[in-house]
Structures are given as structure tokens and as C-alpha cells.
Design an enzyme around this catalytic site. Structure first.
Site, short mmCIF file in Angstrom:
data_model
loop_
_atom_site.label_atom_id
_atom_site.label_comp_id
_atom_site.label_asym_id
_atom_site.label_seq_id
_atom_site.Cartn_x
_atom_site.Cartn_y
_atom_site.Cartn_z
N GLN A 90 0.81 -1.15 0.11
CA GLN A 90 0.05 -0.05 0.02
C GLN A 90 0.88 1.38 -0.16
O GLN A 90 1.96 1.20 0.23
CB GLN A 90 -0.99 -0.06 1.41
CG GLN A 90 -1.99 -0.96 1.14
CD GLN A 90 -3.07 -0.73 2.43
OE1 GLN A 90 -3.10 -1.51 3.39
NE2 GLN A 90 -3.71 0.34 2.16
N ASP A 141 -2.15 -4.96 -0.14
CA ASP A 141 -1.75 -6.08 0.39
C ASP A 141 -2.59 -6.44 1.76
O ASP A 141 -3.05 -7.81 1.83
CB ASP A 141 -0.24 -6.08 0.90
CG ASP A 141 0.17 -4.82 1.90
OD1 ASP A 141 -0.57 -3.95 1.90
OD2 ASP A 141 1.29 -4.87 1.95
#
Length: 470
Positions: free
Chosen positions: A68, A222
Site C-alpha cells: 500500500q 496487500d
């Protein structure tokens, strides 16, 4: 039918090839990434080509999950302007403080679901504008790591296709509204100083294109992929004990926490994924093990040899400062030492209880009032410790399940790919990975002692007089 799930993390690219019907893993591979907190995003593409060379051509659908927050900036010719700044690049901490001050924490929480810290993409855009204005002026597109890889997989630059993202990963930028499911382009523009193009936000189950014979799903961040891979359901909390600690839950209601403790993310299914993070987790266990002259297994054995409560010793595990609560100048503190209780076993037990109490403390923020999760799913490298597993139920006060070790981010990306292939209203039902359940009586006194020490040491942040800097 086979589906491939990709986890493009900070350290490597991992690819799982799975049966679309039930998630059975057929094959897997990986390739390393360069180190550092800024990386040429083309290095991720090369790693994906390497890791996926034998597996992706066999897939009927592909999904990519990525770390991220990373800032990928391109010019009008689709050329990378500068290396991507990753989530763990904290040079934008000053920019984060300035952005929050400009609009106020409540505005950020209500509009974007989160109060941005230095990890968030919006703070990196502001840093770029202030420190590299020539680079900032060239920026035409801003993407996240998984957006960039999906775009390249679909030959987007060559075919003139618009990039796509999903609401889960977009919710970590600081210029997206999870509640509305829409970009806030004016926030991105204000951060960098001019308008930029942002990817289209795909529907959760959408197939956004194809490469060869394979459909390609929207992809996600993720943490969102891990929740999908775990099959996390409302009423459950996932707790990961890695280098840092995280706790997150799936909800149907968006989060808006003006304190900044909860990151109000969206998930990959149309729901929400509030998340809290601590800086100190498995490294605390490693540090105490080293202090005792042992390894992780030895620490676990010593901790299990001590009684709950560690003989009255309490450890505040803020060894490297802390993010939740916000105490960047804090240090670790031991309380309750006597000549009778200062044993290796009690010190080991105190370390295990401290890490778990810290995570339980922040995880409780995810639930309103006194509500508890129905169960906790414990994952991450720290969950391999038998002492951590056995102690967790008494700290969290609910049953704890420890799923078998797996690449849950890549597994979640594969499940999303299977969803895009099926076109069904909900993600395909894959059997959960087997898990060992741990139960035990609650030990509320441990949490109470931790909270008392946490509050009593607030004024110590930055060190006591005469204490050398850590």
C-alpha cells in the site's frame, strides 16, 4: 481452471498458481526486489516477469496485490519521473503534519476515512512538490504499485489504456473517500500543486482486461488481499505479528477516527477494513531473546515455564517509539522487578505478554464500546512462537486461531482473480486453511497492568533527565 495471485511486497514478488474452484495451490515462485525505501517501479515489473515466467501463462485469470501507499509518478509519455517512494519512507513526516494542520484531523477522518501519516501517498506528493519541484511539475499520472503492475500487464502504455485500481488500495492514498467510493482529485491537486490523472476505480469483481488467454482482476492492496485470503468475516479480527504489528477487521460501516489511530480503509469486496498498526512487535521478542542469550525458541520455552503475569513484572514494549498510541519518543520500560521475580523465565513471559497486550490494546479500538471479536486470527512470523500462541487467548479474552503458514496476500489476489473469472455476486467460497485453535481463561489483570504502565509513563517520552538518546 487455474488462477494466479501475485503479492508484490516491499521485499519480493511472490506468485501462487491455484485451482479456481477451491484455492488449492498448484505451484508457486518468487523473485527478490531491491532494498531501500525508494525503488524504480520497473524493478517490480522485472521481478513479476521473473517470478511469473512459468506460472502466469498457465493461468485463466490473474490478480495483483501490492504494498500500500507507494507513490508511482509518471509523465505524459508514461515515463517514470523518479523512483517510487514506499510506505516505509518517512521523509514526508513534516508534510503529513502540515497537511493535517491545513484541514484539521476531523476533516481528514470524515472525508478520507483516515488522518494521514507519513506512509500515505498524499504526504509524499506534498513532499515532492516542496523538495523536488522540477519532478513535481512533470507529474501527469499518479499510481500505486499494484495499479502500475496491472497496467503494464495489460500493456496499457503501449495500447493507450487507462490505468485501473480498486477501492481498497485507493483508500490508503489520502485522496479517496471510502464511504463514497470516489476519488477526491482536488486533494491530490492541492498536495502536489496541480491536477493529476488518477486510475479508474474498478468494481470489486470486475475483470479489467485480459492478457493472452487470462482475465485480469482489479487487484488490491496487500492488507485487503490478506483479508480475502484469510476469508476474514465480520466479527473476527486478524492480528499480524511481524516486524510491525497490525490488527484489522471487516465491517459494513466506514470508519472515521479523528485521533488517527484507526486507518479507515476499504476492503476488496465492497465493505470496509479498519486497521491499526504498532511499530513494536516481533523485534521486541527478538531483542529480549538476545538479552537473555537465547533465540526465539529459547524465549518461548522460558516464557512457557513462567506463570501468567510474569511474577508481577510488566514490560512496556515501546522500544522504538510507538505509532499507536502516538509516542514517537517513547522507550521500553520494565516495572515490578524484585530480587525474587527477576528470572529469565519471568522476563521472557513479560515480553510475550507485553507484545500481545499492546496489540490487544490497539485492536480493541476496532470494536465499538465493550464489544469483543468472536475470535482472533493470529498470523505473521511472531505467531510461530508457541508461547505467543498459548498466551494470546488469555490476553485477547477470546479464542485464537492460528492458520497454517501461507502466502495469504497472494492467495487473496488469486481468490479475487477467481471472482473476476466467475462473475458471481460474491467471492468464490474457498475452504479456509486449517488452523489450530487456542483457548484459555482470560487474564484481565495483565491488560490492566499494561494500561496503567502505558498511562503512567506518558510524560517520560523523550527520556528521563540525564538519559542518553536511544
Amino acid at each position: 481452471m487455474l488462477v494466479a495471485g501475485v503479492d508484490s511486497s516491499t521485499q519480493s514478488t511472490k506468485v501462487l498458481l491455484c485451482e479456481a474452484a477451491d484455492g488449492t495451490i498448484v505451484a508457486q515462485s518468487s523473485a527478490p526486489h531491491p532494498g531501500g525505501t525508494e525503488v524504480d517501479p520497473l524493478a517490480w515489473w522485472h521481478a513479476l516477469q521473473q517470478a511469473g515466467a512459468e506460472l502466469l501463462p498457465r493461468a485463466d485469470a490473474i490478480g495483483i496485490a501490492g504494498q500500500q501507499h507507494g507513490m508511482v509518478v509518471l509523465d505524459e509519455n508514461a515515463e517514470v519521473v523518479r523512483p517510487a517512494l514506499l510506505w516505509n519512507d518517512l521523509r514526508s513526516a513534516g508534510a503529513a503534519e502540515a497537511l493535517v494542520a491545513e484541514r484539521g484531523p476531523r476533516w481528514w477522518a470524515e472525508r478520507t476515512g483516515s488522518v494521514p501519516n507519513a506512509s500515505f501517498t498524499v504526504t509524499k506528493l506534498r513532499w515532492l512538490a516542496e523538495h523536488e519541484p522540477d519532478h513535481a511539475a512533470r507529474v501527469y499520472r499518479v499510481m500505486l504499485p499494484h495499479d502500475f503492475l496491472t497496467w503494464l500487464l495489460l500493456a496499457g502504455p503501449q495500447l493507450g489504456k487507462e490505468p485501473v485500481t480498486d477501492r481498497g488500495d485507493a483508500s490508503g492514498t489520502g485522496y479517496f473517500s471510502p464511504a463514497d467510493g470516489a476519488w477526491l482529485p482536488e486533494v491530490a491537486a492541492a498536495a502536489i500543486g496541480h491536477e493529476v490523472r488518477l486510475p479508474r476505480v474498478a468494481r470489486p469483481a470486475e475483470a479489467v482486461g485480459e492478457t493472452g488467454r487470462a482475465a485480469v482482476s482489479a487487484g488490491t492492496g496487500d492488507n485487503m488481499a490478506a483479508a480475502l485470503g484469510l476469508g476474514l468475516a465480520p466479527g473476527e479480527t486478524a492480528v499480524s505479528i511481524g516486524t510491525s504489528g497490525t490488527a484489522y477487521a471487516v465491517t459494513t460501516v466506514p470508519s472515521a477516527d479523528p485521533s488517527g489511530a484507526i486507518a479507515g480503509f476499504a476492503d476488496a469486496t465492497g465493505r470496509f477494513l479498519p486497521l491499526v498498526c504498532t511499530i513494536n512487535a516481533a523485534l521486541v521478542l527478538d531483542s529480549v531473546a538476545a538479552m537473555l542469550g537465547t533465540d526465539s525458541g529459547g524465549l518461548s520455552a522460558r516464557a512457557l515455564a513462567a506463570a501468567p503475569g510474569a511474577g508481577g513484572i510488566t514490560l512496556l514494549p515501546y522500544f522504538d517509539g510507538e505509532r499507536t498510541p502516538v509516542r514517537p519518543g517513547a522507550t521500553g520500560t520494565l516495572q515490578g522487578l524484585t530480587t525474587r521475580n527477576t528470572t529469565p523465565e519471568n522476563l521472557a513471559r513479560a515480553a510475550v505478554e507485553a507484545v500481545l497486550a499492546s496489540l490487544a490494546d490497539v485492536a480493541s479500538l476496532l470494536h465499538h464500546g465493550d464489544a469483543k471479536p468472536e475470535r482472533v486470527l493470529l498470523i505473521g512470523g511472531g505467531a510461530r512462537s508457541e508461547a505467543v500462541r498459548a498466551t494470546a487467548p488469555s490476553i485477547f479474552g477470546v479464542p485464537v486461531d492460528v492458520p497454517e503458514p501461507e502466502e495469504y496476500v497472494a492467495l487473496g489476489a488469486a481468490r479475487q482473480a477467481a471472482w473476476a473469472l466467475a462473475g458471481s455476486p460474491d467471492p468464490p467460497v474457498w475452504p479456509r486453511r486449517s488452523a489450530r485453535r487456542y483457548e484459555g481463561p482470560a487474564e484481565p489483570g495483565i491488560r490492566e497492568r499494561f494500561a496503567a504502565l502505558r498511562d503512567a509513563t506518558t510524560g517520560w517520552d523523550g527520556g528521563l533527565p540525564g538519559t542518553p538518546s536511544p
